[in-house]
Every structure is written in structure tokens, then in C-alpha cells.
Design a protein around this motif. Structure first.
Motif, PDB file in Angstrom:
ATOM      1  N   UNK B  61       0.803  -1.228   0.000  1.00 53.27           N
ATOM      2  CA  UNK B  61       0.000   0.000   0.000  1.00 53.27           C
ATOM      3  C   UNK B  61       0.830   1.270   0.000  1.00 53.27           C
ATOM      4  N   UNK B  62       2.031   1.206   0.583  1.00 52.26           N
ATOM      5  CA  UNK B  62       2.808   2.448   0.654  1.00 52.26           C
ATOM      6  C   UNK B  62       3.253   2.924  -0.730  1.00 52.26           C
ATOM      7  N   UNK B  63       3.195   2.037  -1.714  1.00 50.55           N
ATOM      8  CA  UNK B  63       3.546   2.451  -3.075  1.00 50.55           C
ATOM      9  C   UNK B  63       2.509   3.449  -3.591  1.00 50.55           C
ATOM     10  N   UNK B 107      -3.832 -11.079  -2.964  1.00 51.82           N
ATOM     11  CA  UNK B 107      -4.423 -10.335  -1.836  1.00 51.82           C
ATOM     12  C   UNK B 107      -3.999  -8.876  -1.852  1.00 51.82           C
ATOM     13  N   UNK B 108      -2.764  -8.603  -2.355  1.00 55.60           N
ATOM     14  CA  UNK B 108      -2.329  -7.214  -2.476  1.00 55.60           C
ATOM     15  C   UNK B 108      -3.226  -6.462  -3.449  1.00 55.60           C
ATOM     16  N   UNK B 137       2.196  -0.460 -12.656  1.00 59.48           N
ATOM     17  CA  UNK B 137       1.787  -1.747 -13.223  1.00 59.48           C
ATOM     18  C   UNK B 137       2.071  -2.849 -12.206  1.00 59.48           C
ATOM     19  N   UNK B 138       1.281  -3.896 -12.270  1.00 57.08           N
ATOM     20  CA  UNK B 138       1.437  -4.976 -11.293  1.00 57.08           C
ATOM     21  C   UNK B 138       1.637  -6.319 -11.987  1.00 57.08           C
ATOM     22  N   UNK B 139       2.732  -6.970 -11.658  1.00 50.83           N
ATOM     23  CA  UNK B 139       2.967  -8.345 -12.096  1.00 50.83           C
ATOM     24  C   UNK B 139       2.747  -9.240 -10.877  1.00 50.83           C
ATOM     25  N   UNK B 140       1.694 -10.052 -10.939  1.00 51.47           N
ATOM     26  CA  UNK B 140       1.218 -10.741  -9.744  1.00 51.47           C
ATOM     27  C   UNK B 140       1.476 -12.246  -9.803  1.00 51.47           C
ATOM     28  N   UNK B 141       1.934 -12.787  -8.711  1.00 48.99           N
ATOM     29  CA  UNK B 141       2.210 -14.221  -8.609  1.00 48.99           C
ATOM     30  C   UNK B 141       0.938 -15.022  -8.394  1.00 48.99           C
TER      31      UNK B 141
END
Lengths: 317, 355
Positions: B61-63, B107-108, B137-141
């Protein structure tokens, strides 16, 4: 366990409330429990997972107010916790005669984060300590870990595993793991570093602090609680900035207010989600108090901590 | 095949080295520089050891909502002719750079769906958040690391949920398959590795299929709006759920969904900055009013609010969406082992079984 249940049950008629530990949803950790009926006694447990110092509940708001003034509050304490009680009694935050202290001989408590280092990604089903090993069962099977590799740092340097004050003693007295002169070896290791190294050490570690104030709130002797000057706007010592200056100042405020009072129960360090060894700061102050003034906190309910009095004949400083 | 690459385990760091020259890159890492200690999303540069085998200690979240963010800087300039007069200059410029978060977890991202509703919809749109969100951008596992505190399936998500993600990372034998999911930067990874082989693709597909079936958490915590209202004045219930609370801020600070903030002016003489910083509803000062009155004076009031906000107020306002992503961080990090699954999960029950 049966011994604990039996002794609490015997004392229950004279108790208004009993504070102890109970199982939580995580096998590696316990949760505090407040009971006042016979049926709930079976929830009380004692194990190396009962890491929390419960004495703060006696003084932090809302502190328990017995409905019946003639009744006592029962509380379970380990050796380290009992020293916090002594300090609270000295400072008149709790009255000795109002307490029924169940003292527990302790062979050390487990630090779940140290377990996770050795068994990462573990989905723990059960855990127990047998002799000098922690036996842990997870989805991969059974792991046998050496107890000394999973004990909390405070337990590895513990000088008082047995309660220094109690009404009812539970368990056979425990023996020291170390010789008492080694109790400050962690502080000495930091002291051995050069000034630059020490600065780098504390900057790097304290920089992780989020100022969640868990260390302060878990500390049984941090009694200002909601009035703490770390948070008040008047006077205003700290800003909302997140730099190292604010973090350092907060930890110095915390530590200085505990100089000569801290009993090294390690709660501040145990609760820190960022794994900052904050008890070390208090250990350093205690070592100075011990060297200069020959005083050890939390041993004698009738003693006056040196920073809480003024002695014109003082020779140590 | 375009938009899909395979990164071998031994080439992960060299691939991220190349990636971080194309875009600001954040990856899970320990501040201690190795694989131990608490982890968070940190600026990636050559030499950083990415920790992809477990959920980060701190959420991302701090991003998007930094713990302390300068909204504006101000300075008073005294008039030399008339020192009682001062001119005020304001500077609210901020620089937001395109950023990729590598190794987030479902979950993020689930938490960001709540942030998005709060900060980008409705009458109050937050320009600071919107600017960051647009540039990240988000690369999610695909997550296969659930532990006993995880409960993402209980909040309507799951370990393979890719909602809000721009890339999917699937760990397979010997490495990762990374595939593009959105139109935002479809070729970002293309030049960084070979396309996965047919076998690697089908293995990744199988894993995604399997993980989609996992149920993480046994309860369903949705639909508690009404039940919470009925429990509101049940002091015994809240006493049982939160008597051990220490009133510290851990649960809110490690929560990916908690977004409450305070705004303060921090001055040094004639200049200063207006900060927006994380606040915590667990703190006494959070609701302390100027008069000295505090509507939530005890930890029980405060804990009840936390549960109510997440499982009743937010879903009431935002079409059933919860203010909880099931990441389990509050459970894992609570110093007294309070488990929000119990407080939220027993709202509907007639009796509760926790002291």
C-alpha cells in the motif's frame, strides 16, 4: 497443566478475575485470557508458547476494576514477568495485597519468527516442546528443531527464570542457561563495534520502524499510554514525518523513560513486526545503571529505583 | 508467442536487472539484504535479492499511499519593508514515475480494488492516488504459499485471482512464466526472455487451474453488514473479541486495505510541508476531538470500529466489496494473537466461543 488448573480452581473463590494464557488459532502462539468462572479454567494453559507478559493488563486502560473490593486479581507470571510486577508494585501502580500471583518456573519461551526462519512457508498444524527440542508438525511432516535455536533472545540471556515474587509456585525451579555475568553479552557485542558501525547498525535497524507503537503499548511499564508525548500535539516532540530522526527520537524517549525501571521482559522486541532489537537499547541503559549505581530493576518490592529518587550522597555518578 | 516469456530461476535477477533499466521496479526484498528478516516491496536494482517464496511482511500500500506524503510545501517570505507582512509561496508539484511492481500477490491487488473505490470514485477523487495508480503496473504471482493465517477465499478472492493485475507470474519447474493480461504495457517483458515452450505453457496452465480450485479460508465473511449492526451494542461480544488488544497500530499498518490518514502541517520556522500520513483507528488520538471528548475512548470501541468498517460500512457503501483482502497480516503480526476471522466470522452467530 492439571497442576495449574487445580491451583487456580482452589484459589478461584477469592479471585475476581484470573489473567492467564489460552490457545490461539496459531499453534505457535497463545493469547491472553481473562476468566472468572470455573468452567473456563480448562482454557488456561502454560507452555513455552506463552511468551506474552500479562502484567501490563493490570495497569493499562481499561485496567480491571474488581466488582468485589475484597477479591483479588489472579495472574500468571514467568520469572521475567514477575519482575515487571515488582516494578509496578514499587511504583504503586498495583497493590501487592490485591494480587494472587501464580508464579511459573520457565525454561524459556519460543520466538515464532525464529521458527519461521528454519521452517519457512510452514503451515503449522501442531507444535510442542520435548526436552531440548521443538517438535513441529506441518503439511510436510514433522520437524525437530533445537530449542536453543528457537528460543527468544531474552530467554537465551535470562537471569531470572523463576518468579521473584509469587503466592503460588508452579513447576520445579528452572536452572539458568547462562552464567549471570554473560547476561549483557549482546549489548557488549554492540559496544565492541566502532562508532560508525554502531551508527550504521542502529540507522539500518531503526529505519524499519513504522511507529506503530506496539513496543510502547506492550511494555508493562510504559504507563503513560494515551498521554505519551510521542503522539501529543501539545507539547509536540515528534512530527508525522517518517525519517530516521523521528524514529530514533521516539525510541530514545521510550528507553529513557525506562532507564533503571525496565526489567528486560523483552515485550517491546517480541511484538515488533519489523524485528528491531529494541530491548537492546534498554539493556544498555540497565547495564549503565547496574555498573554505576549497583541496581537491578524488579527484584525487591520495597526498593526505590534510582532514577525515581534523589540521593545527595550518591557516589556512583 | 507475444506477451509471454519464461524466466529461468537462475536468470531471474539478470532479467530484473534489465527490466529495472526500462522502468522503475519494485520487488519483495528484505531490508537486511538477504532472505531473512521482514520483507517489503523495495526499489529493485542490481544486487537486491528478490524474495518471492513468501508473502511480504508489509503490504504494497505504501507504493500508492505512502506512510507520509508531502501534499505541498509552503514558505513565508517576510516583507523587508514591513516585517508584519509575509508573502506565502506554495509548491504542490510532485513527480510520479512509471513503476512496475514485480511479485505482488492476489491479496495485495484485492486490497487495491477497495482503494480504487475509495480514492477514485464518488464525489471526492484523490489526485495524488490517481496519479500513482495510473503510473503503476502490477505483475502478480499465482500464490501457492498460503499459511494458517491466510483467508483470501473468505473475502471473495482467491490465490489465482488476477483482478487488477497487468501481468501474471506463474512459478513452474525451474522458473516463472510471465504473461501479459492488459493493454497497458503489452510488450514490457517481450525482449527479456524466450517464449515459454509448449510444455512450460501447459504446466503453467495446469498450475493456474489447480490453484484456482484452492479454497483458502473456510468461512465466507461477506454479507455481514446487517449482522454487524445488530452486534454493535453487544458489549460482551466485543469484550470477548478484543479484551486482549494492546491498542497498537500493527494491524492497521500491516493491513493492505486500511487507508485512514491524518493531515498535518510540519513547520520549521517560516517553511514547512503539509503531510498526509497513515493514521490508525486503534490509536486513542485518532478520534480525539479538540474539545477533549473522545467518541471511541476504549480499545473495545476502536476494535469494533475496525471490524465494522471492514465488514459492514465499506460493503454497504461499495456494493458488497469488503475492506479486507484476507491476506492474514493482522493475524500473523498481532502481538496478542487476535484473529479478525473470529470477530467477523461470529457476527451472525447467536453465541460466540471466544473469551
Amino acid at each position: 497443566m492439571n497442576e495449574l488448573h487445580k491451583l487456580v480452581e482452589e484459589a478461584l473463590p477469592e479471585l475476581d478475575m484470573m489473567i492467564g494464557w489460552a490457545e490461539s488459532s496459531d499453534p505457535l502462539r497463545t493469547t491472553p485470557v481473562f476468566i472468572n468462572d470455573v468452567e473456563s479454567i480448562s482454557r488456561l494453559i502454560w507452555s513455552p508458547f506463552c511468551a506474552q507478559n500479562l502484567t501490563g493488563y493490570l495497569v493499562k486502560p481499561p485496567a480491571p476494576q474488581p466488582a468485589d473490593k475484597d477479591k483479588k486479581i489472579g495472574i500468571c507470571v514467568k520469572g521475567c514477568d514477575s519482575r515487571s510486577l515488582v516494578a509496578l508494585i514499587q511504583e504503586k501502580f498495583v497493590a501487592r495485597e490485591r494480587l494472587h500471583i501464580f508464579g511459573i518456573a520457565c525454561r524459556g519461551t519460543v520466538d515464532w519468527r525464529r521458527i519461521m526462519l528454519q521452517v519457512p512457508r510452514s503451515n503449522v498444524k501442531s507444535a510442542r516442546v520435548e526436552d531440548n527440542f521443538l517438535l513441529l508438525e506441518d503439511t510436510d511432516g514433522t520437524h525437530k528443531l533445537k530449542l536453543e535455536d528457537v528460543l527468544a533472545r531474552k530467554c537465551l540471556r535470562c537471569r531470572y527464570p523463576n518468579p521473584v515474587i509469587c503466592d503460588t509456585m508452579i513447576g520445579e525451579p528452572a536452572v539458568l542457561r547462562i552464567s549471570p555475568e554473560d547476561a549483557y553479552r549482546d549489548v557488549e557485542a554492540v559496544d565492541q563495534k566502532s562508532l560508525e558501525e554502531r551508527l550504521a547498525f542502529w540507522q539500518s535497524d531503526l529505519d524499519r520502524c513504522m511507529r506503530c507503537y506496539a513496543c510502547r503499548n506492550a511494555c508493562p511499564l510504559c504507563v503513560c499510554q494515551d498521554q505519551c508525548i510521542a503522539e501529543t500535539r501539545e507539547p509536540r516532540w515528534l512530527t508525522q514525518r517518517t525519517g530516521i530522526r523521528e524514529k530514533f527520537l521516539f525510541h530514545m524517549i521510550h528507553a529513557m523513560h525506562l532507564a533503571g525501571r525496565c526489567t528486560e521482559c523483552g515485550e517491546c522486541e517480541r511484538v515488533c513486526p519489523m524485528e528491531i532489537p529494541v530491548t537492546l537499547i534498554k539493556e544498555k541503559l540497565n547495564k549503565i545503571i547496574s555498573d554505576k549505581l549497583g541496581y537491578t530493576a524488579g527484584l525487591d518490592p520495597n526498593a526505590v529505583p534510582p532514577m525515581l529518587t534523589f540521593d545527595p550522597g550518591e557516589t556512583g555518578v | 508467442m507475444a506477451g509471454k516469456i519464461f524466466i529461468a530461476l537462475d536468470r531471474l535477477r539478470s532479467t530484473l536487472d534489465k527490466l529495472c533499466s526500462k522502468i522503475d521496479l519494485l520487488a519483495p526484498a528484505s531490508s537486511q539484504g538477504n532472505k531473512t528478516g521482514p520483507t517489503a516491496f523495495m526499489p529493485y536494482r542490481s544486487g537486491v535479492v528478490p524474495v518471492l517464496d513468501r508473502q511480504t511482511t508489509l503490504p504494497l500500500k505504501k507504493i500508492l499511499l505512502p506512510q507520509a506524503e508531502t501534499l505541498l510545501r509552503y514558505e513565508y517570505c517576510k516583507d523587508p519593508q514591513d516585517p508584519l507582512k509575509a508573502a506565502l509561496s506554495l509548491d504542490d508539484r510532485s513527480e510520479v514515475r512509471p513503476t512496475l511492481v514485480f511479485g505482488a500477490r492476489p491479496c495485495d491487488l484485492k486490497a487495491l480494488s477497495t482503494f480504487d473505490r475509495v480514492f477514485t470514485s464518488g464525489p471526492y477523487k484523490d489526485p495524488y492516488y490517481i496519479e500513482r495508480r495510473k503510473n503503476t503496473l502490477f505483475a502478480t504471482l499465482v500464490c501457492r504459499e498460503a499459511d494458517g493465517a491466510c483467508f483470501c477465499s473468505s473475502v471473495g478472492s482467491g490465490p489465482a485471482d488476477m483482478e487488477g493485475s497487468d501481468f501474471r507470474i506463474t512459478g513452474i519447474e525451474g522458473g516463472f512464466v510471465v504473461e501479459n493480461l492488459t493493454e497497458k504495457a503489452p510488450d514490457l517483458f517481450d525482449s527479456l526472455g524466450e517464449a515459454p515452450t509448449q510444455d512450460q505453457q501447459s504446466e503453467a496452465g495446469r498450475i493456474i487451474e489447480d490453484v484456482s480450485q484452492y479454497r483458502i479460508g473456510t468461512l465466507d465473511l461477506r454479507g455481514n453488514e446487517e449482522a454487524f449492526r445488530k452486534r454493535f451494542e453487544d458489549n460482551e461480544y466485543w469484550q470477548k473479541m478484543a479484551a486482549q488488544c494492546l491498542s497498537c497500530g500493527i494491524c492497521t499498518f500491516v493491513c493492505p486495505t486500511c487507508y485512514c490518514f491524518t493531515i498535518t502541517d510540519e513547520s520549521d520556522n517560516l517553511r514547512g510541508e503539509r503531510l498526509r500520513s497513515w493514521d490508525s483507528c486503534m490509536f486513542y488520538h485518532y478520534t480525539l476531538e479538540a474539545s477533549g471528548h473522545n467518541p471511541r475512548p476504549t480499545k473495545l470501541n476502536r476494535y469494533r470500529n475496525r471490524v465494522g468498517h471492514k465488514f459492514s460500512y465499506i460493503p454497504e457503501k461499495y456494493d458488497g466489496l469488503l475492506g479486507c483482502s484476507g491476506c492474514g497480516r493482522c493475524i500473523r503480526n498481532c502481538p496478542v494473537s487476535i484473529d479478525i476471522r473470529q470477530a467477523a466470522g461470529q457476527l451472525k452467530e447467536n453465541v460466540c466461543d471466544r473469551q
